[in-house]
Design a protein around this motif. Structure first.
Motif, PDB file in Angstrom:
ATOM      1  N   HIS A 147      39.994  72.376  65.414  1.00  0.00           N
ATOM      2  CA  HIS A 147      41.368  73.371  65.062  1.00  0.00           C
ATOM      3  C   HIS A 147      41.750  72.499  63.598  1.00  0.00           C
ATOM      4  N   GLU A 148      42.252  72.896  62.395  1.00  0.00           N
ATOM      5  CA  GLU A 148      43.090  72.123  61.911  1.00  0.00           C
ATOM      6  C   GLU A 148      44.248  73.166  61.592  1.00  0.00           C
ATOM      7  N   ALA A 149      45.122  72.179  61.599  1.00  0.00           N
ATOM      8  CA  ALA A 149      46.115  72.672  61.673  1.00  0.00           C
ATOM      9  C   ALA A 149      47.402  72.829  60.580  1.00  0.00           C
ATOM     10  N   VAL A 150      47.311  74.456  60.174  1.00  0.00           N
ATOM     11  CA  VAL A 150      48.243  74.517  58.927  1.00  0.00           C
ATOM     12  C   VAL A 150      49.624  74.314  58.544  1.00  0.00           C
ATOM     13  N   MET A 151      49.999  74.476  59.960  1.00  0.00           N
ATOM     14  CA  MET A 151      51.377  74.880  60.661  1.00  0.00           C
ATOM     15  C   MET A 151      52.015  74.814  61.616  1.00  0.00           C
ATOM     16  N   GLN A 152      52.856  73.920  61.817  1.00  0.00           N
ATOM     17  CA  GLN A 152      53.870  74.206  62.683  1.00  0.00           C
ATOM     18  C   GLN A 152      54.959  74.620  62.563  1.00  0.00           C
ATOM     19  N   VAL A 153      55.009  75.654  64.129  1.00  0.00           N
ATOM     20  CA  VAL A 153      56.237  76.491  64.320  1.00  0.00           C
ATOM     21  C   VAL A 153      56.739  76.712  65.702  1.00  0.00           C
ATOM     22  N   GLU A 154      58.017  75.982  65.578  1.00  0.00           N
ATOM     23  CA  GLU A 154      58.566  76.031  66.624  1.00  0.00           C
ATOM     24  C   GLU A 154      58.722  77.276  67.499  1.00  0.00           C
ATOM     25  N   PRO A 159      53.901  76.892  75.493  1.00  0.00           N
ATOM     26  CA  PRO A 159      53.070  75.191  75.842  1.00  0.00           C
ATOM     27  C   PRO A 159      53.517  75.299  74.422  1.00  0.00           C
ATOM     28  N   ASP A 160      53.304  73.006  74.406  1.00  0.00           N
ATOM     29  CA  ASP A 160      53.842  72.680  73.180  1.00  0.00           C
ATOM     30  C   ASP A 160      52.562  72.595  72.552  1.00  0.00           C
ATOM     31  N   ASN A 161      52.146  71.953  70.818  1.00  0.00           N
ATOM     32  CA  ASN A 161      50.817  71.689  71.155  1.00  0.00           C
ATOM     33  C   ASN A 161      49.874  73.264  71.018  1.00  0.00           C
ATOM     34  N   THR A 162      49.781  73.971  71.278  1.00  0.00           N
ATOM     35  CA  THR A 162      49.334  75.550  71.361  1.00  0.00           C
ATOM     36  C   THR A 162      48.551  76.340  70.456  1.00  0.00           C
ATOM     37  N   VAL A 163      47.881  76.766  70.309  1.00  0.00           N
ATOM     38  CA  VAL A 163      47.329  77.475  68.620  1.00  0.00           C
ATOM     39  C   VAL A 163      48.170  78.693  69.738  1.00  0.00           C
ATOM     40  N   ILE A 164      48.980  79.180  68.300  1.00  0.00           N
ATOM     41  CA  ILE A 164      49.523  80.817  68.674  1.00  0.00           C
ATOM     42  C   ILE A 164      49.263  81.359  67.848  1.00  0.00           C
ATOM     43  N   GLU A 165      48.324  81.270  66.349  1.00  0.00           N
ATOM     44  CA  GLU A 165      47.967  82.199  65.595  1.00  0.00           C
ATOM     45  C   GLU A 165      46.485  81.764  64.434  1.00  0.00           C
ATOM     46  N   MET A 182      41.598  77.293  60.711  1.00  0.00           N
ATOM     47  CA  MET A 182      42.647  76.922  60.122  1.00  0.00           C
ATOM     48  C   MET A 182      43.078  77.765  61.134  1.00  0.00           C
ATOM     49  N   VAL A 183      44.865  77.203  61.682  1.00  0.00           N
ATOM     50  CA  VAL A 183      45.124  77.571  62.764  1.00  0.00           C
ATOM     51  C   VAL A 183      46.727  77.061  62.428  1.00  0.00           C
ATOM     52  N   LYS A 184      47.679  77.719  63.570  1.00  0.00           N
ATOM     53  CA  LYS A 184      49.008  77.467  63.438  1.00  0.00           C
ATOM     54  C   LYS A 184      48.868  76.661  65.356  1.00  0.00           C
ATOM     55  N   VAL A 185      50.499  76.346  65.234  1.00  0.00           N
ATOM     56  CA  VAL A 185      50.365  75.171  66.299  1.00  0.00           C
ATOM     57  C   VAL A 185      51.819  75.577  66.654  1.00  0.00           C
ATOM     58  N   SER A 186      51.443  75.442  67.860  1.00  0.00           N
ATOM     59  CA  SER A 186      53.621  75.650  68.744  1.00  0.00           C
ATOM     60  C   SER A 186      53.968  73.837  68.716  1.00  0.00           C
ATOM     61  N   LYS A 187      55.544  74.019  68.531  1.00  0.00           N
ATOM     62  CA  LYS A 187      56.223  72.955  69.084  1.00  0.00           C
ATOM     63  C   LYS A 187      56.870  73.185  69.719  1.00  0.00           C
ATOM     64  N   LYS A 188      57.378  72.560  70.857  1.00  0.00           N
ATOM     65  CA  LYS A 188      59.304  72.435  71.012  1.00  0.00           C
ATOM     66  C   LYS A 188      60.215  72.599  70.396  1.00  0.00           C
ATOM     67  N   PRO A 189      61.350  73.694  70.596  1.00  0.00           N
ATOM     68  CA  PRO A 189      61.804  73.537  69.453  1.00  0.00           C
ATOM     69  C   PRO A 189      63.271  72.947  69.695  1.00  0.00           C
ATOM     70  N   SER A 190      63.685  71.770  68.881  1.00  0.00           N
ATOM     71  CA  SER A 190      63.604  70.570  68.553  1.00  0.00           C
ATOM     72  C   SER A 190      65.643  71.138  68.766  1.00  0.00           C
TER      73      SER A 190
END
Length: 192
Positions: A147-154, A159-165, A182-190
């Protein structure tokens, strides 16, 4: 012998000349006996060197022929591999032409959509037959090898570091990644 004023005496010339000639002959004979042995050794070494040189030339010619054969076989392999792929894609091209012609005649976008979907499936089948494999991304843990992360989304739901799109599909060819997804990856909200 020399007379007065450094002149040679007439009778002595012959004796000295004969003695010198005999001495030279004896030297030559000694040299020849040694030289014959050395000559034989040199002939053997020359013959061995010639045999080795000849063998080297044959090996070099064999290697050149091998290299030419490998290049020719590689070229033929690539040519026929491409030819085989093209032959598999020709029916796909035919179906694109039919879909376009049908859409022009009937002015029906639903029929065109169905035709293009069928053709897309046909192309996918041809490529899968050749060893192409789609990389699954959505819902998977992010893997930088695939995977190549193009964006991280809260995101709270994932779960953290999961491909959501998936923005662009990734593919492997016989287990080798040829294009990462090419994917969007989740991250925990700050927590601010």
């Amino acid at each position: 012998m020399l007379g007065m004023k450094g002149e040679k005496q007439p009778g002595m010339e012959r004796e000295t000349g004969e003695e010198e000639t005999k001495a030279k002959t004896r030297k030559k004979e000694r040299k020849l006996s040694v030289s014959r042995e050395r000559w034989q050794q040199m002939k053997e070494k020359a013959k061995l060197a010639e045999e080795r040189f000849d063998r080297l030339l044959r090996l070099q010619a064999e290697f050149d022929n091998y290299r030419k054969r490998v290049n020719r076989e590689r070229s033929e392999f690539v040519q026929y591999a491409v030819e085989d792929l093209i032959c598999d894609l020709l029916p796909v091209m035919d179906n694109f032409a039919r879909a376009i012609e049908s859409a022009r005649r009937h002015n029906n976008s639903q029929a065109l959509l169905q035709g293009v979907e069928m053709i897309c499936k046909q192309v996918e089948d041809v490529l899968v037959k050749r060893g192409l494999e789609r990389i699954e991304a959505v819902g998977k843990t992010f893997d930088p090898r695939e995977h190549e992360a193009v964006m991280q989304v809260e995101h709270e739901e994932h779960p953290d570091n999961t491909v959501i799109e998936e923005n662009l599909r990734g593919y492997k060819l016989k287990n080798k990644v040829i294009r990462p997804a090419m994917v969007k990856v989740s991250k925990k909200p700050s927590n601010s």
